[in-house]
Design an enzyme around this catalytic site. Structure first.
Site, PDB file in Angstrom:
ATOM      1  N   THR A 118       0.786  -1.286  -0.088  1.00 28.99           N
ATOM      2  CA  THR A 118      -0.046  -0.201  -0.077  1.00 28.99           C
ATOM      3  C   THR A 118       0.723   1.257  -0.085  1.00 28.99           C
ATOM      4  OG1 THR A 118      -1.681  -1.239   1.219  1.00 28.99           O
ATOM      5  CG2 THR A 118      -1.805   1.256   1.192  1.00 28.99           C
ATOM      6  N   PHE A 146      -6.778  -6.580  -1.130  1.00 34.19           N
ATOM      7  CA  PHE A 146      -7.908  -6.287  -0.455  1.00 34.19           C
ATOM      8  C   PHE A 146      -7.984  -7.630   0.417  1.00 34.19           C
ATOM      9  CE2 PHE A 146      -8.490  -3.773  -4.025  1.00 34.19           C
ATOM     10  CZ  PHE A 146      -8.500  -2.659  -3.648  1.00 34.19           C
ATOM     11  N   GLU A 149      -6.654 -10.575   6.929  1.00 33.88           N
ATOM     12  CA  GLU A 149      -5.976 -11.496   7.709  1.00 33.88           C
ATOM     13  C   GLU A 149      -6.922 -12.626   8.363  1.00 33.88           C
ATOM     14  OE1 GLU A 149      -3.102 -10.209  10.530  1.00 33.88           O
ATOM     15  OE2 GLU A 149      -2.454  -8.805   9.120  1.00 33.88           O
ATOM     16  N   LYS A 198      -7.568   1.906  -2.946  1.00 35.60           N
ATOM     17  CA  LYS A 198      -7.162   0.938  -1.589  1.00 35.60           C
ATOM     18  C   LYS A 198      -7.231   1.870  -0.387  1.00 35.60           C
ATOM     19  CE  LYS A 198      -4.963  -1.775   1.039  1.00 35.60           C
ATOM     20  NZ  LYS A 198      -5.069  -3.040   1.365  1.00 35.60           N
ATOM     21  N   GLY A 247     -16.512  -2.681  18.907  1.00 37.43           N
ATOM     22  CA  GLY A 247     -15.431  -3.412  19.736  1.00 37.43           C
ATOM     23  C   GLY A 247     -14.562  -2.208  20.395  1.00 37.43           C
ATOM     24  N   CYS A 254      -3.356  -2.785   9.000  1.00 35.37           N
ATOM     25  CA  CYS A 254      -3.646  -1.867   8.053  1.00 35.37           C
ATOM     26  C   CYS A 254      -4.585  -0.782   8.215  1.00 35.37           C
ATOM     27  CB  CYS A 254      -4.400  -2.919   6.890  1.00 35.37           C
ATOM     28  SG  CYS A 254      -3.520  -4.271   6.440  1.00 35.37           S
ATOM     29  N   LYS A 257      -2.861   2.252   9.992  1.00 35.61           N
ATOM     30  CA  LYS A 257      -1.855   2.617   9.332  1.00 35.61           C
ATOM     31  C   LYS A 257      -2.219   3.643   8.277  1.00 35.61           C
ATOM     32  CE  LYS A 257       0.344  -0.604   6.663  1.00 35.61           C
ATOM     33  NZ  LYS A 257       0.117  -0.208   5.237  1.00 35.61           N
TER      34      LYS A 257
HETATM   35  C1  UGA Z   1      -8.292  -4.897   6.413  1.00 27.67           C
HETATM   36  C2  UGA Z   1      -9.282  -4.643   5.195  1.00 27.67           C
HETATM   37  O1  UGA Z   1     -10.683  -5.319   6.001  1.00 27.67           O
HETATM   38  C3  UGA Z   1      -9.013  -5.631   4.144  1.00 27.67           C
HETATM   39  O2  UGA Z   1      -9.962  -5.521   3.207  1.00 27.67           O
HETATM   40  C4  UGA Z   1      -7.678  -4.970   3.680  1.00 27.67           C
HETATM   41  O3  UGA Z   1      -6.971  -5.747   2.442  1.00 27.67           O
HETATM   42  C5  UGA Z   1      -6.419  -4.992   4.722  1.00 27.67           C
HETATM   43  O4  UGA Z   1      -6.983  -4.407   5.836  1.00 27.67           O
HETATM   44  C6  UGA Z   1      -5.314  -4.750   4.193  1.00 27.67           C
HETATM   45  O5  UGA Z   1      -5.281  -3.531   4.012  1.00 27.67           O
HETATM   46  O6  UGA Z   1      -4.250  -5.326   4.095  1.00 27.67           O
HETATM   47  P1  UGA Z   1      -7.564  -6.749   8.173  1.00 27.67           P
HETATM   48  O7  UGA Z   1      -6.695  -5.930   8.880  1.00 27.67           O
HETATM   49  O8  UGA Z   1      -7.113  -7.955   8.117  1.00 27.67           O
HETATM   50  O9  UGA Z   1      -8.300  -6.399   6.913  1.00 27.67           O
HETATM   51  O10 UGA Z   1      -8.733  -6.873   9.260  1.00 27.67           O
HETATM   52  P2  UGA Z   1     -10.342  -6.527   9.318  1.00 27.67           P
HETATM   53  O11 UGA Z   1     -11.020  -7.501   9.714  1.00 27.67           O
HETATM   54  O12 UGA Z   1     -10.595  -5.475   8.500  1.00 27.67           O
HETATM   55  O13 UGA Z   1     -10.341  -6.157  10.907  1.00 27.67           O
HETATM   56  C7  UGA Z   1      -9.622  -4.756  11.021  1.00 27.67           C
HETATM   57  C8  UGA Z   1      -9.908  -4.269  12.665  1.00 27.67           C
HETATM   58  O14 UGA Z   1     -11.356  -3.929  12.585  1.00 27.67           O
HETATM   59  C9  UGA Z   1      -9.691  -5.241  13.673  1.00 27.67           C
HETATM   60  O15 UGA Z   1      -9.344  -4.508  14.882  1.00 27.67           O
HETATM   61  C10 UGA Z   1     -11.168  -5.742  13.944  1.00 27.67           C
HETATM   62  O16 UGA Z   1     -11.196  -6.263  15.275  1.00 27.67           O
HETATM   63  C11 UGA Z   1     -11.829  -4.716  13.789  1.00 27.67           C
HETATM   64  N1  UGA Z   1     -13.429  -4.722  13.392  1.00 27.67           N
HETATM   65  C12 UGA Z   1     -13.845  -5.269  12.224  1.00 27.67           C
HETATM   66  C13 UGA Z   1     -14.506  -4.590  14.207  1.00 27.67           C
HETATM   67  O17 UGA Z   1     -14.012  -3.995  15.366  1.00 27.67           O
HETATM   68  N2  UGA Z   1     -15.676  -4.773  13.944  1.00 27.67           N
HETATM   69  C14 UGA Z   1     -16.148  -5.364  12.860  1.00 27.67           C
HETATM   70  O18 UGA Z   1     -17.319  -5.363  12.586  1.00 27.67           O
HETATM   71  C15 UGA Z   1     -15.022  -5.644  11.837  1.00 27.67           C
END
Ligand code: UGA
Length: 425
Positions: A118, A146, A149, A198, A247, A254, A257
């Site tokens: 990114t 996209f 994890e 992105k 939460g 991601c 940052k």
């Molecule tokens: C995020 C994006 O969702 C991906 O689409 C993107 O590709 C990725 O970043 C990246 O740029 O590489 P990720 O960081 O793996 O993915 O995790 P998420 O599932 O998005 O969760 C991010 C944060 O939001 C976590 O702390 C999670 O606990 C929180 N979250 C997520 C919530 O508190 N509530 C939700 O409903 C969803």
């Protein structure tokens, strides 16, 4: 079949390598950390990502510490190295620049360099200009990832979209060809558009969460229940039901940052981006507010023993980068608490005053209060009476809203779940 090089064997690079190997390409991975290359060469996968070890075991993927060796003869070179935040929130491009420099000598004249990292809007074009000094026909395209994890390989196999940012139709087509085994819309656009898409996607997701978390605070104060509210909101297709779980703020490698970087890019262009600035600020508050709740309910956490369930930034990963749980543990320690932690996958870094144990109930033993910081399935199904007997106090602060409050209260525990305040008479 194409010859592919992937620079970087982190979360992004390893998924890219595994996914492309599975599509039938010949893949070589360059990674500067020798330990990591040794591990991978022995079949040990350094990230907890479902399916990746199996794919790497059944496909031939070469690993080397020498980027040039990986990139020699490659048709497409993917750059998948980290772009960590600098002190001021802007993205640090040191690793990207070093990766490009490491392959200049060997890059085939017609190779396409695809930037998966990114990078700030305008970087892809700048790298192309740089490479063209030595390679007049070099093509550099933006190809943002996209993946989430915990489900990254599944996301690679069935993406919502593949975005290719390039001014050259030929380069875009060659990259699209690499993904031809996947059933997904391919959007071709300018490099700046792809880079911005992105950031905009992650920043929008972050905004959605910041809003839900603020709404959760209001629900706590008014007696409304955030889960009922989000159920109703989510059925409006313009809002959608995903990414509405409240939460302790968003974490991970991601969203924090990328929001900071986009904000710093906006500021550099003289635009304050007030919505995003508030999202970043609100998340700081959200990441710490449950410590304030514990403090209030216990009459101060100084000298208290607090159990924390979960340190990963979300369930189903061992990643603690920018985890809200870690921010809360740091704050508890700063306020003088002793912290005992459990997580089924993640490891607590060495910090004075906190230690990790192997079982969730063991962490709760003798605790004055329990804080649920990550939404692991096993916490949602924990036995409240066993928990009640193990703890010294009765307070459970559920920052993820996973427990059955009725069952916990029936076991004599007093619960403060996110987004749910006491009902008003
Ligand atoms: C995020 C994006 O969702 C991906 O689409 C993107 O590709 C990725 O970043 C990246 O740029 O590489 P990720 O960081 O793996 O993915 O995790 P998420 O599932 O998005 O969760 C991010 C944060 O939001 C976590 O702390 C999670 O606990 C929180 N979250 C997520 C919530 O508190 N509530 C939700 O409903 C969803």
């Amino acid at each position: 079949m194409a010859n592919i090089a992937v620079l970087g064997a982190g979360y992004v690079g390893l998924i890219q390598a595994a996914g492309l190997a599975e599509l039938g390409h010949r893949v070589a991975v360059g990674e500067r950390l020798a330990d990591r290359v040794d591990q991978l060469a022995r079949g040990v996968v350094p990230i907890a990502e479902p399916g990746v070890a199996e794919v790497l075991a059944s496909h031939e993927v070469r690993f080397t510490t020498d980027n040039a060796e990986a990139a020699a003869g490659a048709d497409i070179v993917f750059v998948a190295v980290p772009t960590p935040p600098s002190q001021d929130g802007s993205a640090d491009l040191t690793f990207v620049e070093a990766a490009i420099d490491s392959i200049v000598e060997v890059l085939a004249p017609d190779a396409v360099v695809a930037i998966k990292s990114t990078v700030p809007i305008g970087t892809t074009r700048r790298i192309r200009r740089y490479l063209r000094k030595s390679h007049p026909d070099a093509e550099v395209v933006s190809n943002p990832e996209f993946l989430r994890e915990g489900s990254a390989l599944a996301d690679f196999r069935s993406p919502d979209r593949i975005v290719i940012g390039s001014d050259s139709q030929g380069a875009a087509e060659r990259l699209a060809e690499v993904y031809s085994g996947l059933d997904a819309p391919i959007l071709t656009m300018g490099p700046e558009d792809a880079e911005a898409a992105k950031y905009a996607s992650n920043a929008f997701l972050a905004t959605k969460l910041a809003f839900v978390n603020d709404m959760a605070i209001l629900c706590e104060r008014t007696g409304a229940d955030i889960s009922q509210v989000t159920d109703a909101m989510g059925l409006d297709p313009r809002i959608g039901s995903h990414f509405l779980r409240p939460g302790p703020g968003f974490g991970g490698s991601c969203l924090p940052k990328d929001t900071s970087s986009l904000l710093s890019q906006a500021n550099a262009h003289g635009f304050a981006f007030p919505v995003l600035a508030n999202v970043v600020e609100a998340n700081r508050l959200h990441q710490r507010r449950f410590v304030a709740v514990l403090d209030r309910e216990l009459g101060g956490v100084d000298g208290k023993r607090i159990a924390v369930w979960g340190i990963a930034f979300k369930k189903d990963t061992d990643d603690i980068r920018d985890s809200a749980a870690i921010a809360m543990i740091d704050e508890l320690l700063r306020r003088g608490a002793t912290v005992v932690v459990h997580d089924p996958a993640a490891t607590l870094p060495d910090v004075e005053g906190a230690h990790q144990v192997a079982e969730a109930l063991e962490a709760a033993a003798g605790a004055d209060a329990l804080l649920i910081a990550t939404e692991w399935g096993q916490y949602a199904t924990a036995d409240p009476s066993a928990l009640g007997s193990a703890m010294a106090g009765t307070l459970v602060v559920d920052a993820r809203g996973v427990i059955d409050v009725g069952a916990f209260e029936a076991a004599g525990l007093s619960c403060i779940p996110v987004g749910r305040g006491p009902k008003k008479e």
